[in-house]
Design an enzyme around this catalytic site. Sequence first.
Site, PDB file in Angstrom:
ATOM      1  N   LYS A  46      43.020  37.520  53.247  1.00 34.17           N
ATOM      2  CA  LYS A  46      42.798  36.600  52.328  1.00 34.17           C
ATOM      3  C   LYS A  46      43.746  36.557  50.827  1.00 34.17           C
ATOM      4  O   LYS A  46      44.270  37.647  50.657  1.00 34.17           O
ATOM      5  CB  LYS A  46      41.280  36.576  51.822  1.00 34.17           C
ATOM      6  N   TYR A 267      53.029  38.100  18.607  1.00 29.33           N
ATOM      7  CA  TYR A 267      52.292  37.017  17.989  1.00 29.33           C
ATOM      8  C   TYR A 267      51.057  37.645  17.086  1.00 29.33           C
ATOM      9  O   TYR A 267      50.599  38.779  17.211  1.00 29.33           O
ATOM     10  CB  TYR A 267      51.656  36.470  19.233  1.00 29.33           C
ATOM     11  N   MET A 315      53.837  35.199  27.102  1.00 29.26           N
ATOM     12  CA  MET A 315      53.786  34.696  28.489  1.00 29.26           C
ATOM     13  C   MET A 315      54.930  35.382  29.390  1.00 29.26           C
ATOM     14  O   MET A 315      54.733  35.894  30.455  1.00 29.26           O
ATOM     15  CB  MET A 315      54.034  33.308  28.232  1.00 29.26           C
TER      16      MET A 315
HETATM   17  C1  LIG Z   1      37.250  40.570  50.484  1.00 23.88           C
HETATM   18  C2  LIG Z   1      36.260  41.113  51.507  1.00 23.88           C
HETATM   19  C3  LIG Z   1      36.618  42.265  52.289  1.00 23.88           C
HETATM   20  C4  LIG Z   1      37.594  43.066  51.814  1.00 23.88           C
HETATM   21  O1  LIG Z   1      37.166  43.954  50.940  1.00 23.88           O
HETATM   22  P1  LIG Z   1      37.911  45.524  50.351  1.00 23.88           P
HETATM   23  O2  LIG Z   1      36.928  45.920  49.441  1.00 23.88           O
HETATM   24  O3  LIG Z   1      39.204  44.745  49.700  1.00 23.88           O
HETATM   25  O4  LIG Z   1      38.115  46.207  51.388  1.00 23.88           O
HETATM   26  C5  LIG Z   1      35.796  42.363  53.319  1.00 23.88           C
HETATM   27  N1  LIG Z   1      34.644  41.572  53.637  1.00 23.88           N
HETATM   28  C6  LIG Z   1      34.249  40.458  52.852  1.00 23.88           C
HETATM   29  C7  LIG Z   1      33.294  39.690  53.258  1.00 23.88           C
HETATM   30  C8  LIG Z   1      34.917  40.231  51.852  1.00 23.88           C
HETATM   31  O5  LIG Z   1      34.913  39.065  51.102  1.00 23.88           O
END
Ligand SMILES: *Cc1c(COP(=O)(O)O)cnc(C)c1O
Length: 372
Positions: A46, A267, A315
């Site tokens: 993802k 800054y 930035m």
């Molecule tokens: C993001 C996610 C994972 C992966 O988790 P990690 O801690 O990066 O291994 C697995 N299952 C679900 C439902 C997630 O949202």
Amino acid sequence: MDAQRFKVSANVGSAGRLTIDLSALRANYLRLCATVAPARAAAVVKANAYGLDVARVAPVLDAAGCRDFFVAQYGEALELKPHVSAEARIYVLNGLLPGFEGDCATRGIVPVLNSLEQVENWNELAKARGQKLPALLQFDTGMSRLGLSMEEAVLLAHQPSLLDGVDVLYIMSHLASADEAESPQNAAQAAAMREFAELFPDHQLCFANSGGIFLGSDLHGALVRPGIALYGGRPTDVIDTPMQPVVSLDVPVVQTRTVPAGTLVGYSGAYVAKAERRLATLSVGYADGLPRSLSDRGAVSCDGVRLPIVGRVSMDSLIVDISDLPAGRLKLGDHVEVIGPHQSLEDLAADAGTISYEILTGLGRRFQRRYR
Ligand SMILES: *Cc1c(COP(=O)(O)O)cnc(C)c1O
């Protein structure tokens, strides 16, 4: 002239160099497979494979034998599909919004069903099409984020017609505290999962994320879902051998100067030199994903010498104190290490008051990316 010779890109000149070690990614995947065997390891890709480019990452995992890929959103599934084998399964963790079911079914993408409404929509579509449609069923074992409650699960278990069009590939849940091995929440969620599993005794479990993999085989189920461990993050506080680092980041010096005591730096003049200091300005800032919370905290590294960040992160730049290096060691165009052998991704995240996940997924688009 130059525009003809070089592809026009922001990622030249003073951009930092982000190196992504695909052989380390592969080694991490194979290590996780060996750890969970005979269970199988999926890959969570993802958020553009945690910011590392799903088009580069997914084919490597696919070639290493991975046939199960998880994304969060439906659009990510479409983006992923051309980069994995035809027989690979793609699962959408956040499930489907109404209206996307038909397209999802046609493309053979597998939704995670998180609510009775999603179950009903998927089941109706299956009946209308006269075919069984694959899905995962998610239960809420204690995170209160996504998934069916125990009452809803009981309802489903006792009214099989609600699921008769659905081919439930796995029942799943997600651990909220898997990175803390001692957290009592792990055992509580495991116990809750066993109760759900008793309602659906014919189905295999998909439970552990990266941290869960290292909490023991009773959390593995049949399919585990690692993300961060693939990308070199530390999956849990108890693992003794770290995963292989996948990401390193070097950024160039764009100016050096020596300032007298009393000089205001950056800054708001938030840092004031207490004595004469040598400073270097680096071409990286919060627009590249180095959080502003690193202001006056955290460091970069050169020849193993820690160079503290002084003043606010801007930035496009930040300023480090290079007084501990020999004079003349750093000059215009030299690179220093932000993530690498002397400072891990986890170190940087800790200094920024965040987690490795947020650093990775925030890495900006201006870096020159090199895949090894
Ligand atoms: C993001 C996610 C994972 C992966 O988790 P990690 O801690 O990066 O291994 C697995 N299952 C679900 C439902 C997630 O949202």
